[in-house]
Design a protein around this motif. Structure first.
Motif, PDB file in Angstrom:
ATOM      1  N   GLU A 116       0.820  -1.207   0.000  1.00  0.00           N
ATOM      2  CA  GLU A 116       0.000   0.000   0.000  1.00  0.00           C
ATOM      3  C   GLU A 116       0.859   1.264   0.000  1.00  0.00           C
ATOM      4  OE1 GLU A 116      -3.963   1.710   0.210  1.00  0.00           O
ATOM      5  OE2 GLU A 116      -3.374  -0.392   0.078  1.00  0.00           O
ATOM      6  N   VAL A 117       1.963   1.235   0.729  1.00  0.00           N
ATOM      7  CA  VAL A 117       2.768   2.448   0.922  1.00  0.00           C
ATOM      8  C   VAL A 117       3.931   2.536  -0.059  1.00  0.00           C
ATOM      9  CG1 VAL A 117       4.186   3.752   2.564  1.00  0.00           C
ATOM     10  CG2 VAL A 117       2.137   2.545   3.361  1.00  0.00           C
ATOM     11  N   PHE A 118       4.675   1.434  -0.214  1.00  0.00           N
ATOM     12  CA  PHE A 118       5.938   1.479  -0.965  1.00  0.00           C
ATOM     13  C   PHE A 118       5.857   0.845  -2.351  1.00  0.00           C
ATOM     14  CE2 PHE A 118       7.144   1.481   3.562  1.00  0.00           C
ATOM     15  CZ  PHE A 118       7.821   2.690   3.613  1.00  0.00           C
ATOM     16  N   GLY A 119       4.752   0.179  -2.659  1.00  0.00           N
ATOM     17  CA  GLY A 119       4.590  -0.369  -3.988  1.00  0.00           C
ATOM     18  C   GLY A 119       4.893  -1.853  -4.085  1.00  0.00           C
ATOM     19  N   PRO A 120       4.755  -2.416  -5.309  1.00  0.00           N
ATOM     20  CA  PRO A 120       4.800  -3.872  -5.472  1.00  0.00           C
ATOM     21  C   PRO A 120       6.174  -4.518  -5.313  1.00  0.00           C
ATOM     22  CG  PRO A 120       4.515  -2.780  -7.592  1.00  0.00           C
ATOM     23  CD  PRO A 120       4.373  -1.725  -6.543  1.00  0.00           C
ATOM     24  N   LEU A 121       7.261  -3.855  -5.699  1.00  0.00           N
ATOM     25  CA  LEU A 121       8.573  -4.505  -5.634  1.00  0.00           C
ATOM     26  C   LEU A 121       8.977  -4.846  -4.205  1.00  0.00           C
ATOM     27  CD1 LEU A 121      11.175  -5.592  -6.826  1.00  0.00           C
ATOM     28  CD2 LEU A 121      12.046  -3.239  -6.970  1.00  0.00           C
ATOM     29  N   PRO A 122       8.990  -3.892  -3.252  1.00  0.00           N
ATOM     30  CA  PRO A 122       9.328  -4.262  -1.862  1.00  0.00           C
ATOM     31  C   PRO A 122       8.368  -5.301  -1.281  1.00  0.00           C
ATOM     32  CG  PRO A 122       9.351  -1.875  -2.130  1.00  0.00           C
ATOM     33  CD  PRO A 122       8.738  -2.442  -3.373  1.00  0.00           C
ATOM     34  N   ALA A 123       7.085  -5.209  -1.648  1.00  0.00           N
ATOM     35  CA  ALA A 123       6.101  -6.175  -1.132  1.00  0.00           C
ATOM     36  C   ALA A 123       6.403  -7.572  -1.665  1.00  0.00           C
ATOM     37  CB  ALA A 123       4.688  -5.745  -1.530  1.00  0.00           C
ATOM     38  N   PHE A 124       6.752  -7.667  -2.943  1.00  0.00           N
ATOM     39  CA  PHE A 124       7.085  -8.966  -3.519  1.00  0.00           C
ATOM     40  C   PHE A 124       8.335  -9.551  -2.858  1.00  0.00           C
ATOM     41  CE2 PHE A 124       9.559 -11.581  -6.416  1.00  0.00           C
ATOM     42  CZ  PHE A 124       8.637 -12.533  -6.802  1.00  0.00           C
ATOM     43  N   GLU A 348      -3.048 -10.651  -5.325  1.00  0.00           N
ATOM     44  CA  GLU A 348      -2.469  -9.442  -5.912  1.00  0.00           C
ATOM     45  C   GLU A 348      -1.625  -9.736  -7.145  1.00  0.00           C
ATOM     46  OE1 GLU A 348      -3.158  -6.487  -4.963  1.00  0.00           O
ATOM     47  OE2 GLU A 348      -4.142  -6.834  -3.043  1.00  0.00           O
ATOM     48  N   GLY A 349      -1.440 -11.020  -7.480  1.00  0.00           N
ATOM     49  CA  GLY A 349      -0.674 -11.373  -8.651  1.00  0.00           C
ATOM     50  C   GLY A 349       0.793 -11.614  -8.404  1.00  0.00           C
ATOM     51  N   HIS A 350       1.212 -11.728  -7.145  1.00  0.00           N
ATOM     52  CA  HIS A 350       2.628 -11.888  -6.807  1.00  0.00           C
ATOM     53  C   HIS A 350       3.036 -13.326  -6.525  1.00  0.00           C
ATOM     54  CE1 HIS A 350       3.181  -7.381  -5.610  1.00  0.00           C
ATOM     55  NE2 HIS A 350       3.201  -7.582  -6.911  1.00  0.00           N
ATOM     56  N   LEU A 351       2.079 -14.242  -6.490  1.00  0.00           N
ATOM     57  CA  LEU A 351       2.363 -15.666  -6.316  1.00  0.00           C
ATOM     58  C   LEU A 351       1.451 -16.439  -7.272  1.00  0.00           C
ATOM     59  CD1 LEU A 351       2.711 -16.076  -2.415  1.00  0.00           C
ATOM     60  CD2 LEU A 351       4.541 -16.090  -4.114  1.00  0.00           C
ATOM     61  N   PRO A 352       1.738 -17.716  -7.514  1.00  0.00           N
ATOM     62  CA  PRO A 352       0.901 -18.477  -8.442  1.00  0.00           C
ATOM     63  C   PRO A 352      -0.585 -18.380  -8.109  1.00  0.00           C
ATOM     64  CG  PRO A 352       2.849 -19.734  -7.898  1.00  0.00           C
ATOM     65  CD  PRO A 352       2.887 -18.512  -7.023  1.00  0.00           C
ATOM     66  N   GLU A 353      -1.379 -18.346  -9.150  1.00  0.00           N
ATOM     67  CA  GLU A 353      -2.820 -18.117  -9.031  1.00  0.00           C
ATOM     68  C   GLU A 353      -3.520 -19.121  -8.128  1.00  0.00           C
ATOM     69  OE1 GLU A 353      -6.609 -17.581 -12.111  1.00  0.00           O
ATOM     70  OE2 GLU A 353      -4.717 -18.455 -12.797  1.00  0.00           O
ATOM     71  N   ILE A 354      -3.063 -20.359  -8.129  1.00  0.00           N
ATOM     72  CA  ILE A 354      -3.716 -21.414  -7.359  1.00  0.00           C
ATOM     73  C   ILE A 354      -3.752 -21.089  -5.875  1.00  0.00           C
ATOM     74  CG2 ILE A 354      -1.580 -22.765  -7.072  1.00  0.00           C
ATOM     75  CD1 ILE A 354      -5.093 -24.221  -7.719  1.00  0.00           C
ATOM     76  N   LEU A 355      -2.774 -20.310  -5.391  1.00  0.00           N
ATOM     77  CA  LEU A 355      -2.695 -20.015  -3.959  1.00  0.00           C
ATOM     78  C   LEU A 355      -3.782 -19.053  -3.485  1.00  0.00           C
ATOM     79  CD1 LEU A 355       1.165 -19.688  -3.394  1.00  0.00           C
ATOM     80  CD2 LEU A 355      -0.284 -21.703  -3.203  1.00  0.00           C
ATOM     81  N   SER A 356      -4.491 -18.410  -4.410  1.00  0.00           N
ATOM     82  CA  SER A 356      -5.568 -17.493  -4.019  1.00  0.00           C
ATOM     83  C   SER A 356      -6.938 -18.165  -4.095  1.00  0.00           C
ATOM     84  CB  SER A 356      -5.561 -16.259  -4.921  1.00  0.00           C
ATOM     85  OG  SER A 356      -5.823 -16.612  -6.260  1.00  0.00           O
TER      86      SER A 356
END
Length: 503
Positions: A116-124, A348-356
Motif C-alpha cells: 500500500e505504501v511502498f509499492g509492489p517490488l518491496p512487497a514482492f 495481488e498477482g505476486h504468487l501463483p494463481e492457485i494459492l488465491s
C-alpha cells in the motif's frame, strides 16, 4: 508460474477466474456445476483473536533458553529490564499495527501495508523471502522443539535419537497442515485450547516462583546490576533475542478480512494479549531467578525443566509436555496466519494463481496452507536451520520497521483516511526507529550473517522482474501453467473467491 499483477483483487475475466467464480470447473465441460458462494468467512472473534496472538507469541523460547538475553546483558537486573523494554516496544509495534489493520482492512499484514505504501517490488521481495526461507525454516525450528519435548518423557535416561525427533516432528507438521486445511473453526478452537495450556505452563512456573519470593529467596536479586558489563555489540543482540521472543503480535493482521468487527476486535485483542504476554514473560524470568543463579541459567539448555526439577518433583515431568503443546500452538497459529499472507499475495498477482483459491466446501485457503508442507519438510531434513534464521532475522525487522514507518507516511499523505483507531505519532516513530536501528547495528556487529541475509533477500529483485514484470513468456509456458493450475484446482476442489472485497 506467477501471473502478472492484477488490481488489488482477482479479476473476473481470466481463464480460471471469470468462469469458475465460486464453482468448480470440469475438465470435460465449461459449464460450472454449482452456484454456491465461496468466500473466507468472518470467524475470528475476540477470544480467537487473543488466542492467535498469545498462542503464536508464546512458543518454546520462554521455557527453554532465556539465556540469550542474559549472555548479552551480563546481569540479572539488566536482563529483566530488556525483557520489559522489549515487551513495551512490541506493544508499540502492535498498537501501530492495530491502526494499520483498522485503516487498511485487508489481510496480509506486513505484505499488504508495504504494498500500500511502498509499492509492489518491496512487497514482492518480502513475500518471496517469507515463502522460500523464513516461514519454512521458522516452522521447522519450532516443530523440532515440539518433537524433542514430546519425546522427552520417554527418553529420561538417554539421549533422544535425532531421527526419532525428526519423524515425530514431520508428523506434527502434517497434523497442523491438515487441521488448517480442513476447518477454520476447528483450527481456532484448538488454538484457544493450546493458549490455555501455554498460560497454565507459565503459571506452573510463576506460582512457585512467587512462593519462593514470599519465603525470602531473593539472593540472586542482590546486586542485580553487577556482573559482566554489557557491550555495545551485546545489547543489540539482546534486543534481537527479546523481540524474537515477543514476535507474533502481528499475526492477527494477517487475517483481518476474517475478523468479526475488526475496528474493535483488533485493537482490543492486541492490547489484552500484549499485556498478558509481557507480564507473564517478566514474572516467569523473575521466577527462574528465585531458584536458579545467573551462572546456572547460562549452563542450562532448558531453563523451565531445570527450574521444575528443583521445585516441583514428579510434576516436573509435565513441563516437557506443556512445552511441546506450546510449540504446537505456535506452529498452528503461524501456519493459520501466514497462509493468508500467501493467499493475499497470490490475489495481488505476486504468487501463483492457485494459492488465491478456496476450498468449495470447507472455505479454507487450502493451496496457501499446503504449499508450506513440502518446503518445511525440505528445511526439516536439510542443514543448519538456525543459521538461516540468523541470516534473515534482519529482513523480518527491516520490513516490519518499514511497514510501521509507512503508517507515519500515510498520516501525511492521506490525512483524510478513515482511522477508527489512532495512536500518538511518537509510538510508530519510536518503534520504527528501534527496528531500523537494530538492523543497522546488526550490519555493524555481525556483517557476515547480515550480509548473507541481505544477498538472499535481494534475490527477490530479479525474481520480481522475471516472474511478474516480464509478460512475454513463451506460449508453451503459459499453456503449461494454465493446465497445471486447472488440474490442481480440480484435484484440490478449490475455486477463486467469488466476491473479493473491494477495499
Amino acid at each position: 508460474m506467477v501471473r502478472k499483477p492484477v488490481v488489488s483483487t482477482i479479476s473476473s475475466g481470466g481463464y480460471l477466474q471469470g468462469n469458475v467464480q465460486g464453482r468448480l470447473p470440469s475438465l470435460g465441460s465449461k459449464e460450472p456445476p454449482g452456484q454456491e458462494r465461496v468466500v473466507l468467512k468472518k470467524k475470528i472473534t475476540l477470544l480467537r483473536g487473543i488466542s492467535i496472538i498469545i498462542g503464536t507469541i508464546i512458543g518454546a523460547g520462554i521455557f527453554i533458553s532465556p539465556k540469550g538475553i542474559l549472555q548479552n546483558t551480563g546481569s540479572v537486573g539488566l536482563s529483566l529490564v530488556i525483557w520489559t523494554v522489549c515487551g513495551v516496544l512490541s506493544l508499540f509495534g502492535a498498537l501501530s499495527y492495530a491502526e494499520l489493520g483498522t485503516s487498511i482492512k485487508k489481510s496480509g499484514g506486513h505484505y499488504t501495508y508495504i504494498l500500500e505504501v511502498f509499492g509492489p517490488l518491496p512487497a514482492f521481495v518480502r513475500v518471496w523471502v517469507e515463502l522460500l526461507i523464513i516461514r519454512p525454516a521458522a516452522t521447522a525450528v519450532i516443530s523440532l522443539a515440539f518433537g524433542r519435548y514430546i519425546l522427552e518423557p520417554f527418553f529420561i535416561q538417554c539421549e533422544i535419537p535425532e531421527l526419532a525427533i525428526k519423524l515425530i516432528t514431520a508428523v506434527g507438521i502434517t497434523v497442523v497442515m491438515v487441521l488448517n486445511s480442513m476447518s477454520v473453526s476447528w483450527s481456532a478452537r484448538i488454538q484457544i485450547f493450546l493458549t490455555f495450556c501455554k498460560l497454565t505452563a507459565i503459571l506452573i512456573i510463576i506460582v512457585p516462583g512467587v512462593m519462593q519470593l514470599i519465603k525470602g529467596q531473593t539472593q540472586h536479586f542482590k546486586d542485580a546490576f553487577s556482573g559482566r558489563d554489557a557491550s555495545i555489540m551485546g545489547l543489540p543482540l539482546a534486543f534481537y533475542y527479546g523481540m524474537y521472543a515477543y514476535a507474533g503480535w502481528f499475526y492477527l493482521n494477517f487475517v483481518t478480512e476474517e475478523v468479526e468487527n475488526p475496528e474493535k476486535t483488533i485493537p482490543l485483542a492486541i492490547c489484552i494479549s500484549m499485556a498478558i504476554v509481557t507480564v507473564g514473560y517478566v514474572l516467569t524470568n523473575v521466577a527462574y531467578f528465585t531458584t536458579i543463579s545467573a551462572e546456572e541459567l547460562l549452563l542450562s539448555n532448558a531453563v523451565a525443566v531445570t527450574f521444575s526439577e528443583r521445585l516441583l518433583g514428579n510434576l516436573s515431568l509435565a513441563v516437557p509436555i506443556f512445552v511441546a503443546l506450546s510449540c504446537f500452538g505456535s506452529m498452528n497459529g503461524g501456519v493459520f496466519a501466514v497462509s493468508r499472507l500467501f493467499y493475499v499475495a497470490s490475489r495481488e498477482g505476486h504468487l501463483p494463481e492457485i494459492l488465491s483459491m478456496i476450498h468449495v466446501r470447507k472455505h479454507t485457503p487450502l493451496p496457501a496452507v499446503i504449499v508450506l508442507h513440502p518446503l518445511t519438510m525440505i528445511m526439516l531434513f536439510s542443514g543448519d536451520l538456525y543459521s538461516l534464521l540468523n541470516f534473515l532475522s534482519f529482513a523480518r525487522w527491516l520490513f516490519i520497521g518499514l511497514a510501521v514507518a509507512g503508517l507515519i507516511y500515510l498520516r501525511y499523505k492521506r490525512p483524510d483516511m478513515h482511522r477508527p483507531f489512532k495512536v500518538p505519532l511518537f509510538i510508530p516513530a519510536l518503534f520504527s526507529f528501534t527496528c531500523l536501528f537494530m538492523v543497522a547495528l546488526s550490519l555493524y556487529s555481525d556483517p557476515f550473517s547480515t550480509g548473507i541475509g541481505f544477498i538472499i533477500t535481494l534475490t527477490g529483485v530479479p525474481a520480481y522482474y522475471l516472474f511478474i514484470i516480464w509478460d512475454k513468456k513463451p506460449k508453451w509456458f503459459r499453456r503449461m501453467s494454465d493446465k497445471i493450475t486447472r488440474t490442481l484446482q480440480i484435484i484440490l476442489e478449490v475455486v477463486p473467491e467469488e466476491d473479493c472485497q473491494k477495499l
